[in-house]
Design a protein around this motif. Sequence first.
Motif, PDB file in Angstrom:
ATOM      1  N   VAL A  45       8.246  -6.206 -15.745  1.00  0.00           N
ATOM      2  CA  VAL A  45       7.039  -5.460 -15.368  1.00  0.00           C
ATOM      3  C   VAL A  45       7.302  -4.792 -14.021  1.00  0.00           C
ATOM      4  N   GLY A  46       7.437  -3.465 -14.040  1.00  0.00           N
ATOM      5  CA  GLY A  46       7.677  -2.706 -12.805  1.00  0.00           C
ATOM      6  C   GLY A  46       9.094  -2.160 -12.761  1.00  0.00           C
ATOM      7  N   ALA A  47       9.199  -0.831 -12.644  1.00  0.00           N
ATOM      8  CA  ALA A  47      10.526  -0.183 -12.606  1.00  0.00           C
ATOM      9  C   ALA A  47      10.855   0.277 -11.196  1.00  0.00           C
TER      10      ALA A  47
ATOM     11  N   GLU B 171       6.559   0.429 -16.798  1.00  0.00           N
ATOM     12  CA  GLU B 171       6.215   0.965 -15.478  1.00  0.00           C
ATOM     13  C   GLU B 171       4.840   1.638 -15.545  1.00  0.00           C
ATOM     14  N   GLY B 172       3.971   1.235 -14.621  1.00  0.00           N
ATOM     15  CA  GLY B 172       2.603   1.735 -14.661  1.00  0.00           C
ATOM     16  C   GLY B 172       2.377   3.021 -13.907  1.00  0.00           C
ATOM     17  N   ASN B 173       3.297   3.399 -13.013  1.00  0.00           N
ATOM     18  CA  ASN B 173       3.001   4.553 -12.171  1.00  0.00           C
ATOM     19  C   ASN B 173       4.154   5.543 -12.117  1.00  0.00           C
TER      20      ASN B 173
ATOM     21  N   GLY C 225       9.687   3.144  -8.307  1.00  0.00           N
ATOM     22  CA  GLY C 225       8.871   2.388  -7.352  1.00  0.00           C
ATOM     23  C   GLY C 225       8.676   3.124  -6.038  1.00  0.00           C
ATOM     24  N   GLN C 226       8.352   2.347  -5.007  1.00  0.00           N
ATOM     25  CA  GLN C 226       8.000   2.929  -3.694  1.00  0.00           C
ATOM     26  C   GLN C 226       9.053   3.864  -3.135  1.00  0.00           C
ATOM     27  N   ILE C 227      10.307   3.483  -3.298  1.00  0.00           N
ATOM     28  CA  ILE C 227      11.356   4.211  -2.585  1.00  0.00           C
ATOM     29  C   ILE C 227      11.490   5.637  -3.107  1.00  0.00           C
TER      30      ILE C 227
ATOM     31  N   ARG D  99      14.184   9.469   3.131  1.00  0.00           N
ATOM     32  CA  ARG D  99      15.584   9.196   3.439  1.00  0.00           C
ATOM     33  C   ARG D  99      15.863   7.695   3.506  1.00  0.00           C
ATOM     34  N   VAL D 100      16.975   7.290   2.914  1.00  0.00           N
ATOM     35  CA  VAL D 100      17.427   5.893   2.993  1.00  0.00           C
ATOM     36  C   VAL D 100      18.792   5.898   3.673  1.00  0.00           C
ATOM     37  N   GLU D 101      18.933   5.071   4.696  1.00  0.00           N
ATOM     38  CA  GLU D 101      20.211   5.032   5.420  1.00  0.00           C
ATOM     39  C   GLU D 101      20.754   3.622   5.558  1.00  0.00           C
TER      40      GLU D 101
ATOM     41  N   LEU E 211       6.947   6.032  10.974  1.00  0.00           N
ATOM     42  CA  LEU E 211       7.905   6.833  11.752  1.00  0.00           C
ATOM     43  C   LEU E 211       8.655   7.791  10.830  1.00  0.00           C
ATOM     44  N   GLN E 212       9.021   7.306   9.651  1.00  0.00           N
ATOM     45  CA  GLN E 212       9.692   8.203   8.699  1.00  0.00           C
ATOM     46  C   GLN E 212       8.770   9.339   8.286  1.00  0.00           C
ATOM     47  N   TYR E 213       7.507   9.022   8.064  1.00  0.00           N
ATOM     48  CA  TYR E 213       6.540  10.070   7.691  1.00  0.00           C
ATOM     49  C   TYR E 213       6.441  11.113   8.803  1.00  0.00           C
ATOM     50  N   ALA E 214       6.297  10.658  10.053  1.00  0.00           N
ATOM     51  CA  ALA E 214       6.133  11.598  11.172  1.00  0.00           C
ATOM     52  C   ALA E 214       7.345  12.525  11.269  1.00  0.00           C
TER      53      ALA E 214
ATOM     54  N   VAL F 178       9.793 -13.901 -10.861  1.00  0.00           N
ATOM     55  CA  VAL F 178       9.247 -12.818 -10.032  1.00  0.00           C
ATOM     56  C   VAL F 178      10.368 -12.282  -9.130  1.00  0.00           C
ATOM     57  N   ALA F 179      10.267 -11.013  -8.770  1.00  0.00           N
ATOM     58  CA  ALA F 179      11.351 -10.413  -7.979  1.00  0.00           C
ATOM     59  C   ALA F 179      10.835  -9.287  -7.102  1.00  0.00           C
ATOM     60  N   GLY F 180      11.370  -9.225  -5.887  1.00  0.00           N
ATOM     61  CA  GLY F 180      11.109  -8.074  -5.017  1.00  0.00           C
ATOM     62  C   GLY F 180       9.927  -8.266  -4.081  1.00  0.00           C
TER      63      GLY F 180
HETATM   64  C1  FAD Z   1       7.909   5.246   2.804  1.00  0.00           C
HETATM   65  C2  FAD Z   1       8.814   4.077   2.571  1.00  0.00           C
HETATM   66  C3  FAD Z   1      10.101   4.092   3.055  1.00  0.00           C
HETATM   67  C4  FAD Z   1      10.962   3.016   2.857  1.00  0.00           C
HETATM   68  N1  FAD Z   1      12.220   3.099   3.336  1.00  0.00           N
HETATM   69  C5  FAD Z   1      13.086   2.090   3.118  1.00  0.00           C
HETATM   70  C6  FAD Z   1      14.425   2.190   3.543  1.00  0.00           C
HETATM   71  O1  FAD Z   1      14.850   3.190   4.142  1.00  0.00           O
HETATM   72  N2  FAD Z   1      15.257   1.141   3.291  1.00  0.00           N
HETATM   73  C7  FAD Z   1      14.833   0.010   2.636  1.00  0.00           C
HETATM   74  O2  FAD Z   1      15.635  -0.893   2.434  1.00  0.00           O
HETATM   75  N3  FAD Z   1      13.554  -0.111   2.216  1.00  0.00           N
HETATM   76  C8  FAD Z   1      12.677   0.899   2.430  1.00  0.00           C
HETATM   77  N4  FAD Z   1      11.386   0.784   2.000  1.00  0.00           N
HETATM   78  C9  FAD Z   1      10.958  -0.468   1.338  1.00  0.00           C
HETATM   79  C10 FAD Z   1      11.441  -0.459  -0.135  1.00  0.00           C
HETATM   80  O3  FAD Z   1      11.004   0.725  -0.737  1.00  0.00           O
HETATM   81  C11 FAD Z   1      10.881  -1.676  -0.879  1.00  0.00           C
HETATM   82  O4  FAD Z   1      11.258  -2.865  -0.228  1.00  0.00           O
HETATM   83  C12 FAD Z   1      11.402  -1.704  -2.323  1.00  0.00           C
HETATM   84  O5  FAD Z   1      11.118  -0.489  -2.963  1.00  0.00           O
HETATM   85  C13 FAD Z   1      10.768  -2.856  -3.096  1.00  0.00           C
HETATM   86  O6  FAD Z   1      11.140  -2.745  -4.438  1.00  0.00           O
HETATM   87  P1  FAD Z   1      10.293  -3.498  -5.559  1.00  0.00           P
HETATM   88  O7  FAD Z   1      10.961  -3.168  -6.841  1.00  0.00           O
HETATM   89  O8  FAD Z   1      10.100  -4.905  -5.190  1.00  0.00           O
HETATM   90  O9  FAD Z   1       8.850  -2.853  -5.502  1.00  0.00           O
HETATM   91  P2  FAD Z   1       8.356  -1.362  -5.763  1.00  0.00           P
HETATM   92  O10 FAD Z   1       9.351  -0.373  -5.315  1.00  0.00           O
HETATM   93  O11 FAD Z   1       6.989  -1.320  -5.180  1.00  0.00           O
HETATM   94  O12 FAD Z   1       8.265  -1.261  -7.353  1.00  0.00           O
HETATM   95  C14 FAD Z   1       7.280  -1.931  -8.073  1.00  0.00           C
HETATM   96  C15 FAD Z   1       6.962  -1.114  -9.299  1.00  0.00           C
HETATM   97  O13 FAD Z   1       6.119  -1.868 -10.163  1.00  0.00           O
HETATM   98  C16 FAD Z   1       5.141  -1.022 -10.714  1.00  0.00           C
HETATM   99  N5  FAD Z   1       3.998  -1.832 -11.116  1.00  0.00           N
HETATM  100  C17 FAD Z   1       3.166  -2.551 -10.334  1.00  0.00           C
HETATM  101  N6  FAD Z   1       2.246  -3.184 -11.069  1.00  0.00           N
HETATM  102  C18 FAD Z   1       2.510  -2.871 -12.358  1.00  0.00           C
HETATM  103  C19 FAD Z   1       1.898  -3.209 -13.597  1.00  0.00           C
HETATM  104  N7  FAD Z   1       0.821  -4.013 -13.661  1.00  0.00           N
HETATM  105  N8  FAD Z   1       2.419  -2.685 -14.745  1.00  0.00           N
HETATM  106  C20 FAD Z   1       3.506  -1.873 -14.714  1.00  0.00           C
HETATM  107  N9  FAD Z   1       4.119  -1.507 -13.550  1.00  0.00           N
HETATM  108  C21 FAD Z   1       3.622  -2.014 -12.398  1.00  0.00           C
HETATM  109  C22 FAD Z   1       4.814  -0.056  -9.588  1.00  0.00           C
HETATM  110  O14 FAD Z   1       4.205   1.129 -10.060  1.00  0.00           O
HETATM  111  C23 FAD Z   1       6.202   0.173  -8.983  1.00  0.00           C
HETATM  112  O15 FAD Z   1       6.854   1.274  -9.578  1.00  0.00           O
HETATM  113  C24 FAD Z   1      10.499   1.858   2.171  1.00  0.00           C
HETATM  114  C25 FAD Z   1       9.191   1.818   1.677  1.00  0.00           C
HETATM  115  C26 FAD Z   1       8.359   2.913   1.863  1.00  0.00           C
HETATM  116  C27 FAD Z   1       6.942   2.872   1.314  1.00  0.00           C
END
Ligand code: FAD
Length: 302
Positions: free
Chosen positions: A7-9, A31-33, A37-39, A44-46, A154-157, A268-270
Motif C-alpha cells: 500500500v503506497g508507491a 497508490e492512492g495519489n 510519493g513525496q519525493i 532536487r535530491v543530493e 528551505l528547498q521551496y524558498a 510497515v515501511a518508511g
Molecule cells: C519537499 C520535500 C523534499 C524532500 N527532500 C528530500 C531529500 O532531498 N532527501 C531525502 O532523503 N529525503 C527527502 N525528503 C523526504 C523523503 O521524500 C521521504 O522520507 C520519503 O519520500 C519517504 O518515502 P515513503 O515511501 O515512506 O513515503 P511517501 O513518499 O510519502 O510515499 C507514500 C505513498 O503512499 C501513498 N498512500 C498513502 N496512503 C495510501 C492509501 N491509503 N492507499 C494507497 N496509497 C496510499 C501516498 O500517496 C504516497 O505516494 C523530502 C520530502 C519533501 C516533502
Amino acid sequence: MYDIVVVGAGTAGLTAALYALRAGKKVAVLEGNAFGGQIAFSPRVENFPTIKEISGSAFSDKLLDQVMFQGADVDMGEVLEIRRLPDKTFAAVTEYGETIAKSVILATGVKHRHLNIPAERRLQGKGVCYCAVCDGAFYKDKKMAVLGDGNSALQYALYLSNLAPEVHLLTLTDKLMGDIYLQQRIFANDKIIWHKNVNLVDMQGESELRAVVLEHEGKTEVLEVDALFIAIGQVPDNKRFANVATLDAQGYFASGEDCTTVTPGVFVAGDCRTKTIRQLTTAAGDGAVAAMGAVNWLDRQI
Ligand SMILES: Cc1cc2nc3c(=O)[nH]c(=O)nc-3n(C[C@H](O)[C@H](O)[C@H](O)COP(=O)(O)OP(=O)(O)OC[C@H]3O[C@@H](n4cnc5c(N)ncnc54)[C@H](O)[C@@H]3O)c2cc1C
C-alpha cells in the motif's frame, strides 16, 4: 491472489516491491495519489548514495521503472481498509474493488501538516499551497512566501526564487533547522527575505490570497503576497489501518527496525512508522527489511 500487496508507491513501497519481486513473489502495488510519493514533488535530491544530484520526479520515475521491469502489478487506488479474511489472507479494499494477498506491506508515508486556521481552508488552491514544484509556476513573477524552517521550506524558498522577484521566508524562531548547505544557499540568495520570529495568525483575501497576517514582537503586520507555500512538517494518516497495525501516540505505525506489526503477515515501511530519521535512504532501507520480512513469513507458511 498475490503474495504481497504493497500500500503506497513511494520510495519505501516501491523498494519493498523490488525486493519481494526479486525474491520470486507475486506483488501488487496500490497508490492512492501519485506514483513515487513525496519525493516526486521535490526539486532536487543530493543525498541519495551514488547519485550526485537528481530531481525528485526523475528519482521516482527511475524507481517505478525498475519495479515495473521486475514485473509488479502497479495500480492507482486509495486503500480504504485492510480486511482480514477467514482463510487468513487479506483484502486491500479500494473504491474500485479488492486486491487479495497473503501478506501486506503498509508504506503509506506522511501528509502535509496544515496550519488549521479557517482562512487556510478557504484559500487552499487559491494562493495557499503545499508543494512548490507542483504549484510554483502558477505564481511566476508574483510575490511569494514560504512558511517553515526545515529542509522542505528551505528547498521551496530556493526553488521559488527562480520564479519570483522576491520570496519571503517566514519562521517562528530566529533559527533555520534545515541542512547547513541549504542555509548557506538561502543566505547567499538576495531574492529571499527572511522574516524571523513571526507567527502567521491569519490570511487575507476572499477568492484569492492577498496577504498574510503576522504577529511579530507583540505587533501585527500585514505582508502582501500572492502565494503562500506551507512547509511546517508532516503528519501520518494511518487510522484506517489500526485494525491490523498498532499506532503510536502521534499516529505513526508502532514498529521497530524489523518493520513487523501485531498482525502476522502485515509489515510497515518508511515514513509511516515510528522512527527518528525520515529520509529516502531510511525509507528504502525499510522497504528492503519489510519485503524480506514478508518473504520469510510467506515461506514459513508453506
Ligand atoms: C519537499 C520535500 C523534499 C524532500 N527532500 C528530500 C531529500 O532531498 N532527501 C531525502 O532523503 N529525503 C527527502 N525528503 C523526504 C523523503 O521524500 C521521504 O522520507 C520519503 O519520500 C519517504 O518515502 P515513503 O515511501 O515512506 O513515503 P511517501 O513518499 O510519502 O510515499 C507514500 C505513498 O503512499 C501513498 N498512500 C498513502 N496512503 C495510501 C492509501 N491509503 N492507499 C494507497 N496509497 C496510499 C501516498 O500517496 C504516497 O505516494 C523530502 C520530502 C519533501 C516533502
